[in-house]
Design an enzyme around this catalytic site. Structure first.
Site: not given
Length: 527
Positions: A59, A128
């Site tokens: 992430h 993301c």
């Protein structure tokens, strides 16, 4: 042309045919990299994805203008400290500097906001990391590292997912967006701690106009480190130990099931009693481990026919190294297990290890042996495996670590550095193991040279930090034990150009602050 002007460069006033150079202030751009798997992807992905190895489940968020921007239930923006309070980043990458001003950046975010909403999130194709890549492209003209954005394709092309490709391409991936959870948890943590950060509202859709730029704050240089403080820091370091996160059942029971399935029927390793003994010992580090339990692991590592069984055995062996042996027979089984791991980490004859992930797990088990409750194992590590090397062809721990540090995969290099760091820390303790002073000096010099070799070309921050720790600990222990005129490692450091290697190693754009702090402490020891 207008956007290019705002991002800096050359502006042409055609009415006068004069070219003006427009000075633009620069803002630092960083990428915060997190591992949603908590390290488990690197350890288990090869087994779960049928041979496809992934280093982490990444992430990312872009840090710029004092905030971290990421995609999670929409575009989020909050202080990096608030995000890190929920999940610590594994690395902060310096992407470069931007000449885009904050107002222009906000206008850009407003233009892409409809494409980055909770409804548009897709785990594999619009996540993301895609957001971070697009933001980086806008700010500095190049994206985030390719391996991050290409990871979903690598997973989808793995043998396990290949048969599901047509189905996945025609359906929406209704999997929860982890970024939304990160944002919610960060807000909850801040509220619980009376934190005061706020997410900026979406800017009004209006034509972008040239901004008034404020003078950038001057970066403060870190305070100098004294040799005494640096020495104290390194002497307080503790062994790096890979555990089961408090005896987490899923990190023990799943590999145990695979171990049981892969064991030949009728063998001692396949008995329910042996598996149960092993389970109890691994869940509770205080319990002694039996010879039968250790035999389960030894036989699984030795078998060449079951990759999954061998991988599971290595995963459990790193934990089994930490338990005290129940008796002399168990102590000998643990010794044999350490020898098997040394062979597995090297890929020497007699080892069935074939993958980098297995090599890393075997090296991790060797590193854990330095913190074992079996004093015989620690003595073997303390003496660089003299009980093995030269007698049965088993490679010495320092040789294994050196081989690992030259591996192409960073996970293997990380474990190689962990072996050396733990050996150095073990040698710095009052362990009660008697070792010849000259032999101790020779081995210290050998470890020092291995840790220093090509330090400046190391591309992984974790490996770099551990190698800095090795150098700092060795110099600190020597300064604590020897007189000023009897410090051969310090002389060796000067002869090998330690200062240049350390300074060069921390000049790269991917170097993190912890590595730089350790480098300053190492250099302080040479003053």
């Amino acid at each position: 042309a207008f956007w290019r002007f705002l991002k800096g460069g050359t502006y042409v006033d055609t009415s006068f045919s004069v070219v003006f150079s427009v000075p633009m202030p620069r803002e630092r751009v960083q990428l915060a990299l997190y591992d949603l798997s908590g390290g488990m992807a690197a350890q288990l992905s090869a087994a779960l994805l049928q041979g496809t190895q992934i280093p982490m489940i990444p992430h990312t968020g872009v840090i710029v203008f004092g905030l971290e921007y990421f995609f999670g239930g929409g575009i989020q923006a909050m202080p990096h400290a608030a995000v890190a309070s929920n999940m610590a980043p594994v690395q902060i990458l310096d992407l470069g500097e931007t000449e885009v001003d904050k107002a222009t950046f906000q206008a850009f975010l407003d233009s892409i906001r409809p494409r980055y909403s909770a409804a548009t999130y897709n785990l594999f194709r619009h996540n993301c990391n895609n957001f971070s890549d697009e933001v980086a492209q806008f700010l500095i003209g190049r994206g985030i590292p390719d391996w991050i954005t290409e990871l979903p394709s690598k997973v989808l092309n793995s043998p396990l997912f290949a048969s599901f490709g047509p189905m996945l391409s025609n359906m929406r991936m209704d999997i929860p967006d982890p970024g939304a959870g990160i944002a919610a948890n960060a807000r909850a943590n801040a509220a619980a701690n009376h934190g005061e950060f706020r997410v900026p509202p979406a800017p009004h859709a209006s034509p972008a106009t040239p901004a008034t730029f404020a003078r950038a704050e001057t970066t403060q240089m870190p305070a100098p480190v004294s040799a005494a403080d640096a020495r104290q820091h390194f002497m307080n370091m503790r062994c790096l130990v890979a555990t089961s996160a408090g005896g987490r059942v899923d990190l023990i029971d799943k590999p145990l099931r695979q171990l049981r399935i892969s064991a030949p029927e009728g063998s001692a390793a396949a008995s329910d009693a042996s598996i149960e003994e092993l389970r109890n010992a691994l869940r509770h580090r205080d319990l002694p481990i039996s010879a039968n339990a250790l035999a389960c692991l030894n036989s699984a590592i030795a078998r060449s026919g079951s990759t999954k069984g061998r991988f599971s055995a290595l995963l459990l062996t790193r934990l089994a190294m930490l338990n005290a042996p129940a008796d002399a027979h168990a102590s000998e089984e643990q010794r044999v297990l350490l020898r098997s791991c040394l062979q597995a980490a090297s890929g020497t004859p007699g080892s069935a290890t074939s993958s980098a992930s297995e090599c890393a797990l075997a090296a991790c088990a060797v590193a854990n042996a330095c913190d074992s409750k079996n004093e015989h194992l620690k003595k073997l590590m303390w003496e660089n495996g003299d009980g093995f090397a030269g007698h049965d062809g088993t490679p010495a721990p320092v040789d294994i670590a050196s081989s690992c540090l030259h591996h192409a995969r960073k996970e293997v290099r990380q474990m190689g550095a962990a072996i050396l760091l733990n050996m150095v820390i073990l040698r710095g303790r009052d362990s009660g193991v008697d070792i010849d002073g000259e032999a101790k000096r020779d081995l210290s010099a050998q470890i020092f040279c291995v840790a220093l070799e090509s330090l400046h070309s190391e591309g992984d921050t974790v490996v770099l930090e551990r190698r800095m720790g090795i150098l700092g600990c060795l110099l600190s222990f020597e300064a604590n034990e020897n007189a000023e005129d009897d410090r051969p490692l310090r002389e060796l450091a000067e002869g090998l150009g330690l200062s240049f290697e350390v300074e060069s190693a921390c000049d790269g754009p991917t170097r993190g602050q912890p590595a730089n702090d350790l480098a300053r402490k190492v250099l302080a020891l040479l003053k």
